[in-house]
Design a protein around this motif. Sequence first.
Motif, PDB file in Angstrom:
ATOM      1  N   GLN A   1      50.199  54.237  48.533  1.00 46.51           N
ATOM      2  CA  GLN A   1      51.521  54.762  48.879  1.00 46.51           C
ATOM      3  C   GLN A   1      51.418  56.256  49.084  1.00 46.51           C
ATOM      4  O   GLN A   1      50.803  56.951  48.308  1.00 46.51           O
ATOM      5  N   ARG A   2      52.061  56.720  50.155  1.00 53.26           N
ATOM      6  CA  ARG A   2      52.047  58.162  50.457  1.00 53.26           C
ATOM      7  C   ARG A   2      53.333  58.817  49.996  1.00 53.26           C
ATOM      8  O   ARG A   2      54.408  58.252  50.119  1.00 53.26           O
ATOM      9  N   PHE A   3      53.197  60.003  49.455  1.00 54.38           N
ATOM     10  CA  PHE A   3      54.362  60.744  48.995  1.00 54.38           C
ATOM     11  C   PHE A   3      54.440  62.127  49.633  1.00 54.38           C
ATOM     12  O   PHE A   3      55.461  62.791  49.546  1.00 54.38           O
ATOM     13  N   SER A   4      53.359  62.553  50.269  1.00 51.71           N
ATOM     14  CA  SER A   4      53.368  63.879  50.875  1.00 51.71           C
ATOM     15  C   SER A   4      54.150  63.842  52.183  1.00 51.71           C
ATOM     16  O   SER A   4      54.502  62.775  52.674  1.00 51.71           O
TER      17      SER A   4
END
Lengths: 494, 494
Positions: free
Chosen positions: A109-112
Motif C-alpha cells: 500500500q502506498r501512502f506517499s
Amino acid sequence: MALPVETFFLQQDAQGTLQSQIQQMIAQGILSGRFQRGEKLPSTRKLALHLGVSRITVTIAYTELLANDYLSSRGRSGYYVSENAPSPPNFTPGPDMQDSVDWTRAIGQRFSGGVTPRKPQDWSQYRYPFVYGQADKSLFDHANWRLCALQALGQRDFDSMTNDYYDQDDPQLIEFIARHTLPRRGITAAPEQILITLGAQNALWLTAQVLLTQRRRAALEDPCYHALRDILIQSRCHVTPVRVDRDGLPPEAIPPDTDVIFTTPSHQCPTNATMPMSRRRALLERAREIDAIIVEDDYEFETSFLRAPSPALKSLDTDGRVIYVGSFSKSLFPGLRLGYLVGSEPFIREARALRASVLRHPPGHIQRTASYFLSLGHYDALVRRMGNALHERRAKMEEAIAQNGLQIAGQGAHGGSSFWMRAPEEIDTKILARQLRARGVLIEPGHSFFGGEDQPQNFYRLGYSSIPATRIADGLQALASEISIMSKAGYIPA
Amino acid sequence: MALPVETFFLQQDAQGTLQSQIQQMIAQGILSGRFQRGEKLPSTRKLALHLGVSRITVTIAYTELLANDYLSSRGRSGYYVSENAPSPPNFTPGPDMQDSVDWTRAIGQRFSGGVTPRKPQDWSQYRYPFVYGQADKSLFDHANWRLCALQALGQRDFDSMTNDYYDQDDPQLIEFIARHTLPRRGITAAPEQILITLGAQNALWLTAQVLLTQRRRAALEDPCYHALRDILIQSRCHVTPVRVDRDGLPPEAIPPDTDVIFTTPSHQCPTNATMPMSRRRALLERAREIDAIIVEDDYEFETSFLRAPSPALKSLDTDGRVIYVGSFSKSLFPGLRLGYLVGSEPFIREARALRASVLRHPPGHIQRTASYFLSLGHYDALVRRMGNALHERRAKMEEAIAQNGLQIAGQGAHGGSSFWMRAPEEIDTKILARQLRARGVLIEPGHSFFGGEDQPQNFYRLGYSSIPATRIADGLQALASEISIMSKAGYIPA
C-alpha cells in the motif's frame, strides 16, 4: 598506552555545553572502540589547554565519566579508560548493500504523494515568516513549561513517566480535561469518553479509521485542512467536498447519503469563518435528519481574542452524535503532539483499541507535564497573553493589508492567527511564494486546501502567530510589490 | 467581597507540592467562576493558619499567581482576583445527553477484542511482581535522564522541542542512531533509511500497513508477541504461524507463498531463544529464495549479559531484504514510546508518509532528550548496570526454580529478562495467575502468545526485570505451592 591529546577536538557546529561535548567525545571514542580499556587520557590541564577551555570544564566531564564507569582514576597517576567500560562489538559493519528487492512489488500500500505540502523547516531564519502554526519563542511561557516538565520528571512521578500504560492514559490529565477543560467549552464528559491522542491529526486519523470504510461517505469543508483530505483519501471512503461560505459549512448542502461530516465551527480552516449559533443548531438538525455523525475539530477556539468563543457544537449535542477533537498543539506548541477525542463510549472504545495497536499511548512524561501546566493555570494565562499579542499583530496586519491594497478573503470575527487572502486572478500563489521566499518573506499558497481538479490558484494564507508585530508592515509591502511585479509581467497560472 | 477562608481546603489525595496545590486550588476557583474578579483573598497568614502550612508556602503560591495575572496586589491591603484574570465561559454545560446513535451501525471498523491481554497497572503494589517490560526504579538512571531532559528543555533547544517537524525527525537523534547505535549492531544506514517511531509497536504497525494487504501472506513465530498478532489480524492479511524451536524460527518451515516474515532473532519473544548465526544465514537464504521481506524485531539484544550479542540479521543482509525494528522502550522505559525503523529508502518513504498522516512525528522533546542520553554515554552505562543486576537476579531465579521443581521451557543462552515456563499439563495458568495475585505474586499466563484455537493452557512467563533479587526465592516458593495445591485439587483447564 597514553592517548595523544591531538586525537581530541571539538566540532565547530556541535550543540550542547562544552562540558557535555567533551563528555560525548570521550564516550563515543570508547563506544566506537577508538579508545581501548586501560588507555590513559591526557591530564585535565593538558586537554583543557589543547581544546582552549577551562580546566574545571574538563575536570567535570571526567568526573561524570568516572561516575558512569567509562573512566577510572588511579590516584595521582591520572585517568584511564575503565576496565569496565562498555566494549565495542567485535564485528565490523558489512559491505554496502545492493538493494535487489523489487519495491514496486513489495510495497503493498502506498501512502506517499498526498496533498499536504512540505513547509520550510528553517522558517525562523526568514525575516518575514507569515507562517502558520509554529510556536513563537517570544510568546511561549518557556520558564513555566520547564518547571512543569521538571516536576513531571521527579521521583514522585516516576511511574507516570516510565510505566507502560498499555491502552490507558495518564489519569491526572484525563481528570483535568473532564473536570476543567471541557466544561469551559460547555461539554460534560466522563473519563471513559475521553482519549488522549498524538495531536489533532492523530485524533482525526483514528476517527476516520473507526467510522469510515470504502462504502461510506464523508462530507468535508472545501477548502479544508489538507492533512484531513489525505487521511480520507487513504481511508478510500467516498468524499464530498462542500463549499463553505462566510459562516462556514452550509448544512443544507450536505448530501443525504453522508455518514460522517467533518467541520471546524470555531474557526473554519483556512477561511477563519466562525459558525453562528443558529447554523450550529441547523447542522445538528441536518445530521439527525440524515443520521450522520459529526466530527467537530474545535480548531483555534482559544484564539478568540475579539469576542468570547461560542460554545462547542458538542455542547449542543443531545444525542451523542458529535465527536469532539481538541488539541494543545496550536496553543502550546505543535512539537508537543498532544490532543484528545471526546465521544460516546462505544466509539472511544474502538478508537482506544486502534490507538493501542498503532502506538499504545502518548508518552507519559508529555501527558503529565501538560497536566501540571494546565492545572497550575499557566495554560489559561498563556492563552490570554497570546491573545493580546495576536490582537496587536492583527491590527497591524489589517492596517498594512489596507495600505497595500491586498485583498482579504476570510478573516474571522472572533480572532484566529491568520488571514485567508485572495491575490489577483492571474497570480499563481505557488510561484508568488517562491519569488517571495528569495526576498525573505514566507507565505502559504492556498492550492492544497482545495479538493478536486480545478483548484483556485490565487489564494494564500498569511499567518501572524510567528512574525513580530514590527516586521508586519515591511513584510506586507514586499508581498504587495511582488504581486504587482508579477501582475505586470503577466504571469500565467501554470 | 472577601472570599471566606473556609472555602479553601487541600484535598487529601492531591499530588504535587503544597505550594502547587494551593496555586491549583486558586487558579481553578477563578477559571471555574467560583472566585470573581475583584474579590479579596484571605491574607497569607490567615490562609496558612487555616490550611496548616507555612506562611512562606502561601506567599510563594500567591506570587506565582501574581506573575500570571490571576491575582493583583494592592499594596498593604492584600491580594485580589485580578481584573485581567481569565473569565469563565458565560454558558453552562448542557443537560446530560441521551445517546441515540446506533453505534453498531455507525462504527465502520472494529478494533477492540484483540488478543493482547490487560495487565495490572498497579503491579508495583504487589510484593512479588514477576512482570515483564516495566521500568525498575532501582535500576534506571533517573538523575541523568532528568539532566538530559532539562538540557533538551533549554533555550538552545527551543526549536527542537516546539517545532512542527511535519514528516521529519530530530536530525540530532537520527544522526546519532546512524553513526553510533546501528554500527554497534553491525548495520550501516543513511539518515533517509531511518524513521523514528512511537516505540517498536508503532514500527511493527507501520511496517504491516505498508507491506501487507488482504491478498498477502505473513509468517510469524508461534508463540509470538501478542500485539503483533493483533496488528496482523487488523490488517486482514493471511497469517501463517510457524512453531519455533530452541533456536527460534526454523527457515524451512516458512511457506513458499509468504510475503513478509516477522522474526525476533536476538531473543525470541516469549521463549528467549537466540537464533544461531548459521540459521540467520539460512533464514536470509530462504527469504531470497521465496522473495520475501524479513522484519527483524531486534528485541532485547541489549540484555545480552551472558554472552556478547550476535550481529543483527540486518547486518548480514546484502540485498536490502531486511527491515530492522529497534526500540528504547525496554532498555530505557516503556512510557518513553521511542523506537525506530531501518530499511530501504522506498520502504521508509511510504512508512514516513503513513506516519505523517497518522501522527506526524514523535514529540520533539522526547527525541532530543533521548539523543542527549545516548550521546553522553548514559545509555550504554545503564545497559551495563542493568545487565549486572539482571545477571544476579537470573542466578537467583535459576536457583529457586530448581529448588522448587519448576520447569523452564525457554531461558535464552544470551540473557534476557524473563523465563518462559511450563506448568504441569493439568494447570491452566490463567487460573494460576488469578490465584497467585491474591497472594501478592504476579505472573503472566502464556495463552495469548499462541495463535489458533488450541492454545496450550499451561505456559507462563516470569519476568525478572522489576522484582528485587531478595524477593525472588519467596515469590517462587509461593508459586510452586500454588501449583501443587491446584494439581492436588485436580483443576481442569477451562
